[in-house]
Design a protein around this motif. Structure first.
Motif, PDB file in Angstrom:
ATOM      1  N   TRP A  11      42.662  59.453  78.503  1.00  0.00           N
ATOM      2  CA  TRP A  11      41.290  59.812  78.220  1.00  0.00           C
ATOM      3  C   TRP A  11      41.209  60.878  77.135  1.00  0.00           C
ATOM      4  N   GLY A  12      40.282  60.679  76.216  1.00  0.00           N
ATOM      5  CA  GLY A  12      40.041  61.640  75.164  1.00  0.00           C
ATOM      6  C   GLY A  12      38.828  61.222  74.356  1.00  0.00           C
ATOM      7  N   TRP A  13      38.393  62.077  73.433  1.00  0.00           N
ATOM      8  CA  TRP A  13      37.239  61.747  72.608  1.00  0.00           C
ATOM      9  C   TRP A  13      37.573  61.969  71.138  1.00  0.00           C
ATOM     10  N   GLN A  14      36.752  61.373  70.283  1.00  0.00           N
ATOM     11  CA  GLN A  14      36.910  61.512  68.844  1.00  0.00           C
ATOM     12  C   GLN A  14      35.522  61.679  68.213  1.00  0.00           C
ATOM     13  N   LEU A  15      35.483  62.270  67.018  1.00  0.00           N
ATOM     14  CA  LEU A  15      34.219  62.488  66.336  1.00  0.00           C
ATOM     15  C   LEU A  15      33.561  61.164  65.972  1.00  0.00           C
ATOM     16  N   ASP A  16      32.238  61.152  65.995  1.00  0.00           N
ATOM     17  CA  ASP A  16      31.478  59.962  65.609  1.00  0.00           C
ATOM     18  C   ASP A  16      30.391  60.381  64.615  1.00  0.00           C
ATOM     19  N   ALA A  17      29.185  60.646  65.098  1.00  0.00           N
ATOM     20  CA  ALA A  17      28.132  61.108  64.193  1.00  0.00           C
ATOM     21  C   ALA A  17      28.369  62.543  63.747  1.00  0.00           C
ATOM     22  N   ALA A  18      29.112  63.289  64.519  1.00  0.00           N
ATOM     23  CA  ALA A  18      29.398  64.679  64.169  1.00  0.00           C
ATOM     24  C   ALA A  18      30.597  64.764  63.234  1.00  0.00           C
ATOM     25  N   GLN A  19      30.490  65.589  62.221  1.00  0.00           N
ATOM     26  CA  GLN A  19      31.665  65.903  61.416  1.00  0.00           C
ATOM     27  C   GLN A  19      32.353  67.155  61.967  1.00  0.00           C
ATOM     28  N   MET A  20      31.598  67.877  62.845  1.00  0.00           N
ATOM     29  CA  MET A  20      32.144  69.042  63.527  1.00  0.00           C
ATOM     30  C   MET A  20      31.404  69.234  64.840  1.00  0.00           C
ATOM     31  N   VAL A  21      32.120  69.484  65.904  1.00  0.00           N
ATOM     32  CA  VAL A  21      31.515  69.860  67.176  1.00  0.00           C
ATOM     33  C   VAL A  21      32.474  70.823  67.858  1.00  0.00           C
ATOM     34  N   LYS A  22      31.940  71.931  68.359  1.00  0.00           N
ATOM     35  CA  LYS A  22      32.798  72.982  68.903  1.00  0.00           C
ATOM     36  C   LYS A  22      32.079  73.709  70.030  1.00  0.00           C
ATOM     37  N   ALA A  53      27.651  69.769  63.740  1.00  0.00           N
ATOM     38  CA  ALA A  53      27.159  69.440  62.399  1.00  0.00           C
ATOM     39  C   ALA A  53      27.292  67.941  62.211  1.00  0.00           C
ATOM     40  N   LEU A  54      26.222  67.285  61.813  1.00  0.00           N
ATOM     41  CA  LEU A  54      26.226  65.836  61.630  1.00  0.00           C
ATOM     42  C   LEU A  54      26.801  65.453  60.271  1.00  0.00           C
ATOM     43  N   ARG A  55      27.366  64.233  60.218  1.00  0.00           N
ATOM     44  CA  ARG A  55      27.724  63.648  58.935  1.00  0.00           C
ATOM     45  C   ARG A  55      26.456  63.447  58.112  1.00  0.00           C
ATOM     46  N   ASP A  56      26.609  63.361  56.808  1.00  0.00           N
ATOM     47  CA  ASP A  56      25.434  63.212  55.938  1.00  0.00           C
ATOM     48  C   ASP A  56      25.234  61.780  55.456  1.00  0.00           C
ATOM     49  N   ASP A  57      25.967  60.816  56.085  1.00  0.00           N
ATOM     50  CA  ASP A  57      25.881  59.436  55.598  1.00  0.00           C
ATOM     51  C   ASP A  57      25.409  58.460  56.669  1.00  0.00           C
ATOM     52  N   GLY A  73      22.202  56.785  58.647  1.00  0.00           N
ATOM     53  CA  GLY A  73      20.758  56.589  58.629  1.00  0.00           C
ATOM     54  C   GLY A  73      20.335  55.557  59.648  1.00  0.00           C
ATOM     55  N   PHE A  74      19.053  55.558  59.990  1.00  0.00           N
ATOM     56  CA  PHE A  74      18.504  54.588  60.939  1.00  0.00           C
ATOM     57  C   PHE A  74      17.922  53.394  60.204  1.00  0.00           C
ATOM     58  N   SER A  75      17.992  52.242  60.818  1.00  0.00           N
ATOM     59  CA  SER A  75      17.446  51.012  60.245  1.00  0.00           C
ATOM     60  C   SER A  75      15.926  51.021  60.301  1.00  0.00           C
ATOM     61  N   ASN A  76      15.344  49.990  59.698  1.00  0.00           N
ATOM     62  CA  ASN A  76      13.886  49.780  59.708  1.00  0.00           C
ATOM     63  C   ASN A  76      13.111  50.925  59.052  1.00  0.00           C
ATOM     64  N   GLY A  77      13.761  51.608  58.107  1.00  0.00           N
ATOM     65  CA  GLY A  77      13.073  52.614  57.319  1.00  0.00           C
ATOM     66  C   GLY A  77      12.830  53.937  58.011  1.00  0.00           C
ATOM     67  N   PHE A  78      13.588  54.233  59.062  1.00  0.00           N
ATOM     68  CA  PHE A  78      13.351  55.469  59.802  1.00  0.00           C
ATOM     69  C   PHE A  78      14.198  56.640  59.312  1.00  0.00           C
ATOM     70  N   GLY A  79      14.887  56.469  58.199  1.00  0.00           N
ATOM     71  CA  GLY A  79      15.480  57.600  57.517  1.00  0.00           C
ATOM     72  C   GLY A  79      16.809  58.084  58.058  1.00  0.00           C
ATOM     73  N   ALA A  80      17.273  59.204  57.500  1.00  0.00           N
ATOM     74  CA  ALA A  80      18.579  59.762  57.844  1.00  0.00           C
ATOM     75  C   ALA A  80      18.561  60.370  59.244  1.00  0.00           C
ATOM     76  N   MET A  81      19.726  60.339  59.907  1.00  0.00           N
ATOM     77  CA  MET A  81      19.870  60.997  61.189  1.00  0.00           C
ATOM     78  C   MET A  81      19.920  62.512  60.980  1.00  0.00           C
TER      79      MET A  81
END
Length: 529
Positions: free
Chosen positions: A87-98, A108-112, A114-122
């Protein structure tokens, strides 16, 4: 046992005919030899089996693993489970979590993304919205326990923030963040939705796949997300087929209609000795738990002596042999071996004690007892039901078995679905699990009565133990608390623990699957061989 065996075969035969008649899976290609499997896992389409149809794509109301199998590929979390045997975890939407203190986690979220259907960046606002809506008293999320002591999320920048807990929460990294409640949804999309809830339409997706199509009780289709900027997914399409019975799924797999499925327990030895050509059998320990529960609010089950008589007359070794063919072992509670809180033995031994059961029934003063047992329409569970029926007959209790399809079964104890819960007496249940005992005890608190606590068990001591153990980081202390919590369940007379099962899976050698350490799939990480 001969009659039980015949009934099991009859049930499987009927299900197989129904599957062949109704499923869109078995078509002309079912006549191909297994060597043709590469026509399916060829880099374009991955076909997999799930044990039930999805219920909701809302992380606040998802029913468990079957929904997460879809949500995992279409949403993102701060962190995801890491595939493998540990068992363990890895980063996904986060580029940093502490975790900066016992109650604060910076991210801190990654900067790349975004949500579909025109709802913009996460953004961090989406994280705040996603997490806080689950603990909102207005929404009444059935998955609120997964978030433990979450207080709120502080937004410190467009893509930065802090998860704030009201008190320490040990399962944060094993449940809250990498499992269902960790899925981040679009604030703008959900706020525009009717009632502020997501149904079977995800509204806005951000993961490597998007939900392309859902045909209820037939299949869910995921397609590559063209806007995904992370590691490219291996397949253009994932088709997920809800097949309740592993036996039926095996037929589809051996006909080259599936690239992966869980294997029925009674097929394990056959697959060990002679796996299909071009296929691999892998065996994993299971965290699932299976038990017979009794509705404490049902008029016919008010007598504790009667409930205890039922506990003592059910013979677990007969169930393990007849339904699990000796592959699974007896459980001692809801917490599996290897986790804090696992009990070395249960209060009620696994072997039936007919003499004690008879005495308890006599002491209860109950006469001419007739009860019902609700089960899902799956051969292993109908076999268990038949064995339990025979067990109870030994002390003069008549048991009627009610068999349900998955959709109707999972609404039986849910008060929001109506008043059918009042008719529930005995029920054969099986819950999924995560690698922390908190997840097991979460569903038996008083808050969960009429939600997932179908026995309607109420104990303030249990609730207090559940809360204190989640805040405790000392493993030995947590272990003692969770053991006592399971004692309380069993002492109520409302629970007869059966097994944690096992997780045997089979897959085509044309793919490289990705599993959690308990053998459950992480479809977004499946690769081509």
């Amino acid at each position: 046992m001969k009659n039980l065996h015949w009934l099991k075969l009859k049930n499987h035969s009927n299900q197989r005919r129904r599957f062949l008649r109704n499923s869109s899976l078995l078509a002309a290609a079912s006549t191909l030899p297994f060597s043709a499997a590469n026509a399916y896992a060829d880099g374009s389409t991955l076909r997999v089996r799930s044990y039930s149809d999805m219920q909701s794509l809302d992380p606040a109301f998802s029913s468990g693993v079957v929904d997460e199998e879809i949500q995992g590929p279409i949403y993102n979390k701060l962190v995801q489970y890491k595939p493998g045997r540990e068992w363990g975890w890895q980063l996904d939407a986060a580029q940093m979590v502490k975790q900066v203190s016992d109650t604060r986690i910076d991210f801190a979220l990654r900067d790349d993304i975004g949500f579909s259907n025109g709802f913009g960046a996460m953004t961090a606002e989406d994280v705040k919205f996603s997490f806080e809506r689950i603990i909102s008293s207005d929404l009444k999320s059935s998955n609120k326990p997964d978030m433990g002591s979450l207080s709120h999320v502080e937004v410190t920048g467009e893509r930065t923030g802090t998860v704030v807990l009201s008190e320490p929460f040990a399962p944060l990294w094993s449940i809250a963040l990498p499992y269902i409640t960790g899925n981040i949804v679009s604030k703008k999309a959900v706020e525009k939705a009717d009632g502020g809830r997501i149904g079977t339409d995800p509204l806005a997706e951000s993961g490597p796949y998007r939900r392309h199509e859902w045909k209820p009780k037939e299949k869910t289709v995921l397609k590559r997300n063209p806007d995904w900027r992370g590691p490219a997914p291996a397949f253009d399409t994932i088709e997920i087929y809800p097949i309740d019975d592993e036996k039926i799924a095996e037929i589809a797999f051996e006909a080259n209609e599936l690239d992966y499925t869980r294997v029925s327990i009674d097929s394990v030895q056959r697959y060990r000795n002679n796996p299909p050509a071009g296929a691999t059998l892998a065996e994993y320990p299971s965290l699932f738990y299976v038990w017979i529960g009794m509705n404490l609010d049902n008029a016919q089950l008010q007598n504790k002596k009667l409930r205890q008589a039922i506990q003592y007359v059910i013979d677990i070794p007969s169930i393990l042999e007849g339904a699990y063919h000796g592959v699974a072992t007896a459980s001692t509670g809801i917490i599996a071996p290897g986790l804090a809180g696992h009990r070395a033995k249960s209060i009620v031994p696994p072997e039936a004690n007919i003499e004690k059961a008879q005495q308890l029934l006599a002491d209860s003063g109950e006469r001419n007892v007739s009860l019902t047992l609700d089960v899902i329409n799956k051969s292993v569970y109908t076999t268990i039901a038949q064995i339990v029926q025979a067990n109870l007959q030994q002390i003069g209790i008549n048991l009627e078995i009610n068999v349900h399809e998955a959709g109707s079964f999972w609404s039986l104890g849910d008060e929001s679905k109506g008043e059918q819960w009042k008719n529930v007496q005995l029920i054969l249940n099986r819950f999924s699990m995560t690698p922390d005992p908190y997840y097991a005890t979460s569903w038996f608190t008083q808050e969960q009565v009429g939600v997932w606590n179908w026995e309607r068990f109420r104990s303030q001591e249990f609730d207090d133990l559940h809360k204190k153990a989640a805040q405790e980081f000392d493993v030995a202390k947590r272990d003692a608390m969770y053991q006592r919590a399971q004692d309380l369940l069993e002492e109520s007379g409302a629970y007869r623990f059966i097994t944690h099962e096992a997780t045997p899976v089979v897959y085509s050698n044309t793919i490289r699957p990705a599993f959690r350490p308990d053998g459950l799939p992480l479809f977004r990480y499946f690769k081509r061989a």
